[in-house]
Every structure is written in C-alpha cells, then in structure tokens.
Design a protein around this motif. Structure first.
Motif, PDB file in Angstrom:
ATOM      1  N   ILE A 152     -46.931  -7.403 -19.274  1.00 49.36           N
ATOM      2  CA  ILE A 152     -47.710  -8.372 -20.059  1.00 49.36           C
ATOM      3  C   ILE A 152     -46.791  -9.165 -20.989  1.00 49.36           C
ATOM      4  N   VAL A 153     -45.832  -8.490 -21.601  1.00 47.59           N
ATOM      5  CA  VAL A 153     -44.877  -9.188 -22.467  1.00 47.59           C
ATOM      6  C   VAL A 153     -44.095 -10.225 -21.660  1.00 47.59           C
ATOM      7  N   TYR A 154     -43.673  -9.843 -20.459  1.00 46.88           N
ATOM      8  CA  TYR A 154     -42.943 -10.771 -19.598  1.00 46.88           C
ATOM      9  C   TYR A 154     -43.799 -11.985 -19.253  1.00 46.88           C
ATOM     10  N   ARG A 155     -45.071 -11.756 -18.925  1.00 44.50           N
ATOM     11  CA  ARG A 155     -45.953 -12.883 -18.568  1.00 44.50           C
ATOM     12  C   ARG A 155     -46.170 -13.797 -19.772  1.00 44.50           C
ATOM     13  N   GLY A 156     -46.286 -13.223 -20.952  1.00 39.96           N
ATOM     14  CA  GLY A 156     -46.424 -14.035 -22.142  1.00 39.96           C
ATOM     15  C   GLY A 156     -45.195 -14.907 -22.370  1.00 39.96           C
ATOM     16  N   ARG A 157     -44.016 -14.348 -22.110  1.00 38.80           N
ATOM     17  CA  ARG A 157     -42.789 -15.126 -22.239  1.00 38.80           C
ATOM     18  C   ARG A 157     -42.756 -16.248 -21.199  1.00 38.80           C
ATOM     19  N   ILE A 159     -45.338 -17.859 -20.010  1.00 40.82           N
ATOM     20  CA  ILE A 159     -46.228 -18.921 -20.482  1.00 40.82           C
ATOM     21  C   ILE A 159     -45.514 -19.772 -21.537  1.00 40.82           C
ATOM     22  N   ALA A 160     -44.822 -19.090 -22.456  1.00 42.45           N
ATOM     23  CA  ALA A 160     -44.141 -19.806 -23.531  1.00 42.45           C
ATOM     24  C   ALA A 160     -43.023 -20.695 -22.996  1.00 42.45           C
ATOM     25  N   GLN A 161     -42.315 -20.229 -21.970  1.00 39.30           N
ATOM     26  CA  GLN A 161     -41.147 -20.957 -21.474  1.00 39.30           C
ATOM     27  C   GLN A 161     -41.499 -21.973 -20.397  1.00 39.30           C
ATOM     28  N   SER A 162     -42.444 -21.612 -19.498  1.00 37.41           N
ATOM     29  CA  SER A 162     -42.696 -22.451 -18.317  1.00 37.41           C
ATOM     30  C   SER A 162     -44.135 -22.916 -18.191  1.00 37.41           C
ATOM     31  N   MET A 167     -46.844 -19.269 -14.627  1.00 36.90           N
ATOM     32  CA  MET A 167     -47.132 -17.839 -14.734  1.00 36.90           C
ATOM     33  C   MET A 167     -48.167 -17.407 -13.698  1.00 36.90           C
ATOM     34  N   LEU A 168     -49.259 -18.153 -13.566  1.00 35.01           N
ATOM     35  CA  LEU A 168     -50.306 -17.774 -12.623  1.00 35.01           C
ATOM     36  C   LEU A 168     -49.796 -17.783 -11.186  1.00 35.01           C
ATOM     37  N   ASN A 169     -48.899 -18.683 -10.859  1.00 40.12           N
ATOM     38  CA  ASN A 169     -48.375 -18.754  -9.501  1.00 40.12           C
ATOM     39  C   ASN A 169     -47.294 -17.723  -9.219  1.00 40.12           C
TER      40      ASN A 169
END
Length: 317
Positions: A152-157, A159-162, A167-169
């Motif tokens: 989850i932390v990775y996915r949040g990062r 979203i913030a970066q890209s 993220m969804l893809n």
C-alpha cells in the motif's frame, strides 16, 4: 470481464484496505491447488500438520474448482487496520439469505456441510474458520500484514510520483484503467458492467491471488483484489548485523531477537524470520524477558514480544 465505470467522485474515493478474512478465504485456493501458488508453498509446508487437524470438509466447501469463494468471505475493508475478530463478528450475523445466495453463486448448490438451517450452518462455518485462523494464520499474520502494508505504501508513492492512472494500470496484468472505467479480466465467460454510483473503489492487496479478483455477485460494492508485491520475501531467513560486544554477552541469536523486537512480534513469526524453531525462540525470549530486556503482551489470539527500555539502552547505547 467485469467493467467498473468510475465517476469523478469514485476516482476521488479510491482507497486501500486490508482484510484478514479476505486473506483467510482466498488462501483456500492454495490449499485446493498448491501448484498454482508457488510463492505460498512454504506456508503450506509449515501449516501442513496443523491443517491435518482442521475440518477440511468445511473449509473446502467454501471454494470451488474455479477457485471462487463466496462474497461473504471477501468483505470490503474500511481501512488497512481491519481486525479479524471484528470480521468474524460481522460474519456471524450475516443474513441467512446472503449466506445461501453467496454459496449458490459459487457452487450452484448448497454444499452438504452447510445444508440445513442457516444460523447453525453459519456458526459451523465461523468455528471452522476461527480454527483455521488460529492454527495457520495467527502465527504468521504480523509478517503477512507487513508485506501488505508495504504494498500500500508503494502504491501511494506511485500515485504521488506518476498519478492514479499509472498506479491502477500497474496493479495486475489482468486489470486495465482507461481513464473512465476499470476493466478486470475474470476467469468467467460472463461479462458485466457496473456503475459504481459514487461508492468509490477499494483496492485490496492479497497474498493469495495471481491475477486481479473481484466480487462474484453483481451489485456488490466496487472492490479489486490484486497480488501484493514482495511475497517472495515472506519466508526468507533474516540476517542481522549485530554489535559484536552485545553478541559476546547475549549470543548471536538473542542479540538478533532483541534487535528485531524494535517492533512487536510473536515467537512463531520470529522463528520464521530467523530460521529458528519456535520452541528455541521461546527459550531465548524467556531468558531475555527474565533479564528485563523484553516485555510481552497478549494481542487477540497471539502473545507479542517487544524490546523494553532497558533492552533498547543495552542495544543502542
């Protein structure tokens, strides 16, 4: 194919959650067909003896040959902090109609183990699942949760970066987001499109799916279960660089345990992490606790150990 058509409000309401009950239910896939879940073979080996004492008829009646599980085992978590005791409490009071319809959606019939009046059948099911949790999940859950939370932390990062689109893809090769709709390629010939109606989308990382998964029945709250990153690290033996002076006093294993207990952990989890038997870990922990270097407390069904202030002073100087 399942297609979630997402409004702007839904995209703004994308959230992540962790469901212990969802992990419990999806793990039945690995028990039914271990060859399809190679990353979880170590878990299957470690729990083989415990599973031999469980009610496998009741457990395997909750998964079919397509690896589908009833939607009542995949509750939509409200946060990454969901507790299994709360989920069991909610499961025990599900409506009889939902219990029967969800089983029918998976099997086409009510399995023999759950035939008869719904309330006693639900109690049987919850009892079987609680035994399964206590013997096969509770000893490993803290480490499993760590991997899920790290995802989850990775996915949040991401979203913030890209951005959300990227993220969804990236969640699964079988899920695609085109900017308006999330399409999930399920292992079923039936296709359906669902309007999410501002309910938001819940994303649930799991250790027990190889591809994107979603609720079986139409009209359920929008939810995507996807394979968590880093599962291969779950069973790696941990090695810690310890201060030589402390090792000389405590020994390598006890110093490693004291170092690891900056965060609470159970003896079984520590045994997995350091490649030591649980009984040996318990012996070392007793010595550390008697010396006042660690403390222990009960959390749900587990006993957790934590480095004491004295242990921190000794280790960190």
């Amino acid at each position: 194919m399942l297609r979630y058509e997402l409004s702007d409000a839904d995209l703004g309401g994308v959230r992540f959650g962790i469901s212990p009950l969802c992990e419990l239910g999806l793990s039945l896939r690995a028990i039914r067909d271990p060859s399809r879940y190679p990353l979880q073979v170590p878990w299957l080996r470690r729990t083989e003896d415990a599973r031999s004492r469980l009610n496998l008829e009741g457990l395997l009646a909750l998964v079919d040959e397509r690896h589908w599980t009833p939607d009542f085992l995949n509750p939509r978590p409200s946060s990454p902090l969901t507790r299994i005791d709360d989920e069991f409490a909610a499961l025990s009071v599900i409506p009889a109609e939902q219990f029967h319809s969800d089983l029918m959606s998976v099997h086409g019939v009510i399995p023999a183990f759950y035939a008869g009046p719904a309330r006693p059948a639900i109690r049987r099911m919850v009892g079987v699942l609680e035994d399964f949790w206590d013997s096969c999940f509770a000893p490993h859950w803290l480490r499993m949760r760590t991997i899920l939370e790290a995802d989850i932390v990775y996915r949040g990062r991401q979203i913030a970066q890209s951005g959300l689109f990227a993220m969804l893809n990236d969640l699964s090769a079988t899920a695609d987001f085109d900017g308006h709709a999330l399409s999930i390629r399920l292992q079923t010939p039936v296709s359906r499109t669902e309007q999410t109606d501002g309910l938001g989308l819940t994303l649930v990382p799991t250790m027990f799916t190889r591809r994107a998964s979603a609720p079986v029945s139409a009209g359920m709250p929008p939810m995507l279960m996807y394979p968590a990153r880093g599962q291969g690290a779950m069973w790696e033996t941990e090695r810690v660089a310890n201060p030589a002076a402390i090792v000389a006093v405590l020994g390598e294993v006890r110093t490693s345990l004291l170092t690891a207990l900056a965060a609470p952990a159970s003896s079984t989890e520590l045994g997995v992490r350091f490649g030591v038997t649980t009984s040996a870990v318990n012996q070392h922990l007793r010595v550390l606790r008697d010396a006042g270097l660690v403390t222990s407390t009960r959390y749900g069904r587990s006993v957790l150990y934590f480095r004491s202030e004295l242990g921190s002073v000794l280790l960190l100087g």
